[in-house]
Scaffold this motif. Structure first.
Motif, PDB file in Angstrom:
ATOM      1  N   ILE A   1       9.616  14.945   4.881  1.00  0.00           N
ATOM      2  CA  ILE A   1       8.411  14.938   4.054  1.00  0.00           C
ATOM      3  C   ILE A   1       7.398  14.029   4.733  1.00  0.00           C
ATOM      4  N   THR A   2       6.192  14.519   4.917  1.00  0.00           N
ATOM      5  CA  THR A   2       5.121  13.699   5.464  1.00  0.00           C
ATOM      6  C   THR A   2       4.163  13.357   4.327  1.00  0.00           C
ATOM      7  N   ILE A   3       3.941  12.074   4.157  1.00  0.00           N
ATOM      8  CA  ILE A   3       3.027  11.588   3.125  1.00  0.00           C
ATOM      9  C   ILE A   3       1.810  11.000   3.816  1.00  0.00           C
ATOM     10  N   GLU A   4       0.648  11.415   3.364  1.00  0.00           N
ATOM     11  CA  GLU A   4      -0.613  10.867   3.858  1.00  0.00           C
ATOM     12  C   GLU A   4      -1.301  10.176   2.688  1.00  0.00           C
TER      13      GLU A   4
ATOM     14  N   GLU B   1       3.224   4.448   9.308  1.00  0.00           N
ATOM     15  CA  GLU B   1       2.181   4.002  10.238  1.00  0.00           C
ATOM     16  C   GLU B   1       0.961   3.605   9.426  1.00  0.00           C
ATOM     17  N   TRP B   2       0.505   2.372   9.625  1.00  0.00           N
ATOM     18  CA  TRP B   2      -0.688   1.880   8.955  1.00  0.00           C
ATOM     19  C   TRP B   2      -1.862   2.082   9.890  1.00  0.00           C
ATOM     20  N   LEU B   3      -2.820   2.870   9.450  1.00  0.00           N
ATOM     21  CA  LEU B   3      -3.928   3.285  10.313  1.00  0.00           C
ATOM     22  C   LEU B   3      -5.221   2.523  10.056  1.00  0.00           C
ATOM     23  N   LYS B   4      -5.462   2.171   8.810  1.00  0.00           N
ATOM     24  CA  LYS B   4      -6.682   1.447   8.416  1.00  0.00           C
ATOM     25  C   LYS B   4      -6.311   0.421   7.358  1.00  0.00           C
ATOM     26  N   PRO B   5      -7.091  -0.641   7.233  1.00  0.00           N
ATOM     27  CA  PRO B   5      -6.782  -1.645   6.213  1.00  0.00           C
ATOM     28  C   PRO B   5      -7.036  -1.116   4.800  1.00  0.00           C
ATOM     29  N   VAL B   6      -6.292  -1.676   3.866  1.00  0.00           N
ATOM     30  CA  VAL B   6      -6.488  -1.386   2.446  1.00  0.00           C
ATOM     31  C   VAL B   6      -6.931  -2.691   1.792  1.00  0.00           C
TER      32      VAL B   6
ATOM     33  N   SER C   1       0.836  -1.203   0.000  1.00  0.00           N
ATOM     34  CA  SER C   1       0.000   0.000   0.000  1.00  0.00           C
ATOM     35  C   SER C   1       0.868   1.249   0.000  1.00  0.00           C
ATOM     36  N   PHE C   2       1.889   1.247   0.857  1.00  0.00           N
ATOM     37  CA  PHE C   2       2.800   2.386   0.901  1.00  0.00           C
ATOM     38  C   PHE C   2       3.514   2.571  -0.429  1.00  0.00           C
ATOM     39  N   MET C   3       4.028   1.503  -1.003  1.00  0.00           N
ATOM     40  CA  MET C   3       4.795   1.616  -2.246  1.00  0.00           C
ATOM     41  C   MET C   3       3.939   2.108  -3.410  1.00  0.00           C
ATOM     42  N   SER C   4       2.649   1.819  -3.402  1.00  0.00           N
ATOM     43  CA  SER C   4       1.792   2.302  -4.486  1.00  0.00           C
ATOM     44  C   SER C   4       1.683   3.825  -4.453  1.00  0.00           C
ATOM     45  N   VAL C   5       1.718   4.402  -3.260  1.00  0.00           N
ATOM     46  CA  VAL C   5       1.692   5.859  -3.119  1.00  0.00           C
ATOM     47  C   VAL C   5       3.094   6.422  -3.328  1.00  0.00           C
ATOM     48  N   TRP C   6       4.100   5.761  -2.770  1.00  0.00           N
ATOM     49  CA  TRP C   6       5.493   6.204  -2.888  1.00  0.00           C
ATOM     50  C   TRP C   6       5.923   6.316  -4.353  1.00  0.00           C
ATOM     51  N   SER C   7       5.519   5.352  -5.182  1.00  0.00           N
ATOM     52  CA  SER C   7       5.923   5.383  -6.595  1.00  0.00           C
ATOM     53  C   SER C   7       5.388   6.631  -7.296  1.00  0.00           C
ATOM     54  N   LYS C   8       4.206   7.074  -6.923  1.00  0.00           N
ATOM     55  CA  LYS C   8       3.648   8.308  -7.508  1.00  0.00           C
ATOM     56  C   LYS C   8       4.375   9.537  -6.977  1.00  0.00           C
ATOM     57  N   TYR C   9       4.764   9.499  -5.702  1.00  0.00           N
ATOM     58  CA  TYR C   9       5.545  10.588  -5.117  1.00  0.00           C
ATOM     59  C   TYR C   9       6.864  10.734  -5.886  1.00  0.00           C
ATOM     60  N   LEU C  10       7.515   9.622  -6.190  1.00  0.00           N
ATOM     61  CA  LEU C  10       8.787   9.682  -6.922  1.00  0.00           C
ATOM     62  C   LEU C  10       8.617  10.291  -8.311  1.00  0.00           C
TER      63      LEU C  10
ATOM     64  N   LEU D   1      -8.062   8.291   5.954  1.00  0.00           N
ATOM     65  CA  LEU D   1      -6.612   8.227   6.052  1.00  0.00           C
ATOM     66  C   LEU D   1      -6.210   6.797   6.407  1.00  0.00           C
ATOM     67  N   VAL D   2      -5.459   6.136   5.505  1.00  0.00           N
ATOM     68  CA  VAL D   2      -5.100   4.740   5.731  1.00  0.00           C
ATOM     69  C   VAL D   2      -3.652   4.559   6.176  1.00  0.00           C
ATOM     70  N   LEU D   3      -2.777   5.506   5.816  1.00  0.00           N
ATOM     71  CA  LEU D   3      -1.398   5.400   6.277  1.00  0.00           C
ATOM     72  C   LEU D   3      -0.728   6.763   6.235  1.00  0.00           C
ATOM     73  N   THR D   4       0.295   6.897   7.069  1.00  0.00           N
ATOM     74  CA  THR D   4       1.145   8.079   7.031  1.00  0.00           C
ATOM     75  C   THR D   4       2.594   7.601   6.970  1.00  0.00           C
TER      76      THR D   4
END
Length: 119
Positions: free
Chosen positions: A94-97, A62-67, A35-44, A105-108
């Motif tokens: 950098i803070t990514i939400e 931090e994983w806050l809710k399930p995906v 889940s994190f990497m799917s957002v991280w790849s767009k950030y890159l 909000l599912v992860l930070t």
């Protein structure tokens, strides 16, 4: 999702549908790192720092809710701290939400990177 889970996070919550149904989530959930990497790849792709980026320093997820498999994640990256270390470089925090399609909000992630200082 199943292929990633089998290769990198092979636990029943991510790979065994019958088991996952018996959990509080009610079904399979995506591995947190995926889940994190799917957002991280767009950030890159945004390339926040371009040639100023020297290196990554740390990250805290931090994983806050399930995906779930059909969720669509959207991320927001914000520079939350700048620290000058010396004349040549500094740290950027950098803070990514990441939010699902319902705005939950599912992860930070808080990442620190070493960057060149502007002259």
């Amino acid at each position: 999702m199943l292929s990633f889970a089998r290769d990198y996070d092979n636990i029943p919550l991510h790979t065994d549908e019958e088991y996952a149904k018996s959990t509080p989530f009610g079904g399979l959930i995506a591995p947190g790192v995926m889940s994190f990497m799917s957002v991280w790849s767009k950030y890159l792709e945004v390339d926040f720092f371009g040639e100023a980026l020297l290196a990554g320093k740390s990250t805290k997820i931090e994983w806050l809710k399930p995906v779930f498999a059909d969720d669509v994640l959207t991320g927001r990256a914000t520079i939350t701290n700048l620290i000058k270390r010396n004349a040549k470089n500094g740290l950027v925090e950098i803070t990514i939400e990441a939010y699902n399609q319902d705005g939950v909000l599912v992860l930070t992630d808080v990442t620190e990177a070493v960057v060149k200082c502007k002259p």
